[in-house]
Design a protein around this motif. Structure first.
Motif, short mmCIF file in Angstrom:
data_model
loop_
_atom_site.label_atom_id
_atom_site.label_comp_id
_atom_site.label_asym_id
_atom_site.label_seq_id
_atom_site.Cartn_x
_atom_site.Cartn_y
_atom_site.Cartn_z
N CYS A 67 -6.41 -46.35 42.89
CA CYS A 67 -6.78 -44.93 42.85
C CYS A 67 -6.81 -44.49 41.39
O CYS A 67 -5.77 -44.14 40.83
CB CYS A 67 -5.78 -44.10 43.65
N LYS A 68 -7.97 -44.52 40.79
CA LYS A 68 -8.10 -44.20 39.36
C LYS A 68 -8.45 -42.74 39.12
O LYS A 68 -8.33 -42.25 38.00
CB LYS A 68 -9.16 -45.10 38.73
N VAL A 69 -8.94 -42.05 40.17
CA VAL A 69 -9.21 -40.62 40.06
C VAL A 69 -8.50 -39.92 41.21
O VAL A 69 -8.31 -40.48 42.28
CB VAL A 69 -10.72 -40.31 40.09
N ARG A 70 -8.09 -38.67 40.95
CA ARG A 70 -7.36 -37.91 41.95
C ARG A 70 -7.52 -36.43 41.65
O ARG A 70 -8.13 -36.05 40.64
CB ARG A 70 -5.87 -38.28 41.95
N SER A 71 -6.97 -35.60 42.52
CA SER A 71 -7.00 -34.16 42.26
C SER A 71 -5.60 -33.60 42.34
O SER A 71 -4.77 -34.07 43.13
CB SER A 71 -7.91 -33.45 43.27
N ILE A 72 -5.32 -32.62 41.48
CA ILE A 72 -4.06 -31.88 41.51
C ILE A 72 -4.43 -30.41 41.60
O ILE A 72 -4.83 -29.80 40.60
CB ILE A 72 -3.22 -32.15 40.24
N GLY A 73 -4.36 -29.85 42.78
CA GLY A 73 -4.80 -28.46 42.96
C GLY A 73 -6.26 -28.31 42.61
O GLY A 73 -7.12 -28.99 43.18
N GLU A 74 -6.56 -27.46 41.63
CA GLU A 74 -7.95 -27.22 41.22
C GLU A 74 -8.35 -28.05 40.01
O GLU A 74 -9.33 -27.73 39.33
CB GLU A 74 -8.14 -25.72 40.91
N VAL A 75 -7.59 -29.10 39.73
CA VAL A 75 -7.86 -29.97 38.58
C VAL A 75 -8.15 -31.38 39.07
O VAL A 75 -7.48 -31.88 39.98
CB VAL A 75 -6.65 -29.99 37.62
N VAL A 76 -9.14 -32.03 38.46
CA VAL A 76 -9.40 -33.45 38.74
C VAL A 76 -8.84 -34.28 37.59
O VAL A 76 -8.80 -33.83 36.44
CB VAL A 76 -10.90 -33.74 38.93
N VAL A 77 -8.41 -35.50 37.92
CA VAL A 77 -7.78 -36.36 36.93
C VAL A 77 -8.35 -37.78 37.07
O VAL A 77 -8.49 -38.29 38.17
CB VAL A 77 -6.25 -36.43 37.11
N GLY A 78 -8.68 -38.38 35.93
CA GLY A 78 -9.08 -39.78 35.90
C GLY A 78 -8.29 -40.53 34.86
O GLY A 78 -7.96 -39.98 33.80
N ARG A 90 -2.18 -45.24 28.36
CA ARG A 90 -3.02 -44.57 29.35
C ARG A 90 -3.95 -43.59 28.66
O ARG A 90 -3.55 -42.92 27.71
CB ARG A 90 -2.15 -43.81 30.37
N ARG A 91 -5.16 -43.51 29.17
CA ARG A 91 -6.11 -42.48 28.69
C ARG A 91 -6.54 -41.69 29.92
O ARG A 91 -7.08 -42.26 30.88
CB ARG A 91 -7.31 -43.13 28.01
N ARG A 92 -6.26 -40.41 29.90
CA ARG A 92 -6.54 -39.57 31.05
C ARG A 92 -7.47 -38.43 30.68
O ARG A 92 -7.42 -37.92 29.56
CB ARG A 92 -5.25 -38.95 31.61
N ILE A 93 -8.31 -38.03 31.64
CA ILE A 93 -9.07 -36.80 31.50
C ILE A 93 -8.67 -35.87 32.63
O ILE A 93 -8.57 -36.29 33.79
CB ILE A 93 -10.60 -37.05 31.50
N TYR A 94 -8.36 -34.64 32.28
CA TYR A 94 -8.07 -33.58 33.24
C TYR A 94 -9.21 -32.57 33.14
O TYR A 94 -9.53 -32.11 32.02
CB TYR A 94 -6.76 -32.89 32.89
N GLY A 95 -9.82 -32.23 34.26
CA GLY A 95 -10.97 -31.33 34.21
C GLY A 95 -10.92 -30.26 35.29
O GLY A 95 -10.36 -30.47 36.37
#
Length: 308
Positions: A67-78, A90-95
């Protein structure tokens, strides 16, 4: 070994990620050769990957359930990660709508951060990024809905997976479109990142504790007695015997918690019909716990180990 694509704009955000993990086992220099060839696009499919790995003496473990992408509330994370024997980067994008933040972590510590308001961000190796960007550029329209962007990302995943085994056919996609202005977006992202990194810190602390416990268990397991003297009988109550442990023997419960040190007493059970006297020596012979004098079997509910 990942492909993560994210779109962040004023109407919302979309993120997609493949599900492949590849672990390499074997000579370090040959592992590096194989990874370099894979990143460069010289290996086209799973069969070629397995064959080239065999040529180099490398064993592969390939799974397609990450699971490389997920959602936290109204934010997506990869997230993409790079593991070494000593640390994980780790390199993450929160959008979210109207904002994104890219965070680089060393272990669970933030080492670098950048932010923006709108963009298309692609994580992957050089070859997968080139292929993804080419397809996105070809399919992109001036006015594109979030659903259409999702469809483009799906098409990219399918097409890239046909040309390289570094990503899987399966993928995850999330779409979020909360109503946020640019200031609200950055605050939401900042708060989400702080909570998420704190969870990562707690997880790493727990993991470290578990690893230390396992290491201690392995260390103690290597000291389990399977031959030799245990101690002598000091009191008898029907079939219950108190035995004082010898100077090089200690007892632990099944969870490796200390029960008795050398010179301390433990309780063992003896077959009621057996002959026993104070001073009898308890031993392990041929991996059997018994009395030395007559080989009468003993029972206990703890682990006997050599002491340090």
């Amino acid at each position: 070994m990942s492909l993560i694509m994210s779109y962040i704009g004023r109407k919302g955000c979309v993120i997609a990620g493949d599900k492949r993990r590849i672990a390499y086992f074997g000579d370090k220099s040959n592992r590096e050769i194989l990874e370099e060839e894979l990143h460069a696009g010289a290996i086209k499919n799973d069969d070629e990957l397995q064959k080239r790995a065999a040529d180099l003496g490398i064993t592969l473990k390939i799974t397609d359930d990450a699971c490389k992408v997920r959602s936290i509330g109204e934010v997506v994370v990869g997230e993409v990660s790079f593991r070494s024997p000593f640390e994980t980067r780790r390199r993450r994008i929160y959008g979210t709508t109207n904002g994104y933040q890219i965070v680089e972590l060393l272990g669970s510590d933030i080492s670098k951060m950048e932010k923006g308001e709108s963009s298309i961000v692609v994580f992957g190796n050089k070859k997968t990024k080139e292929m993804a960007n080419e397809i996105i550029k070809k399919k992109w329209k001036t006015k594109t809905t979030l659903k259409e962007i999702s469809d483009i990302f799906k098409e990219v995943m399918v097409e890239v997976a046909k040309k390289t085994p570094s990503i899987s056919n399966g993928h995850d996609i999330f779409i979020k479109h909360p109503k946020l202005d640019k200031k609200e977006a950055q605050k939401l992202l900042r708060d989400t990142i702080l909570r998420d990194v704190k969870i990562l810190q707690k997880w790493r602390e727990k993991l470290q504790e578990d690893l230390l416990e396992k290491a201690e268990s392995i260390k103690l397991a290597s000291k389990i007695l399977n031959e030799g003297e245990i101690g002598r009988v000091v009191s008898i109550d029907e079939n219950r015997l108190e035995i004082i442990l010898g100077k090089n023997v200690q007892a632990f419960d099944i969870n490796w918690k200390p029960l008795a040190k050398p010179g301390e007493k433990v309780l063992m059970l003896l077959d009621e019909s057996a002959d026993v006297v104070v001073g009898d020596l308890a031993v392990i012979e041929n991996e059997n716990l018994c009395l030395k004098r007559n080989n009468s079997s003993l029972k206990c509910d703890f682990i006997l180990c050599k002491s340090d």
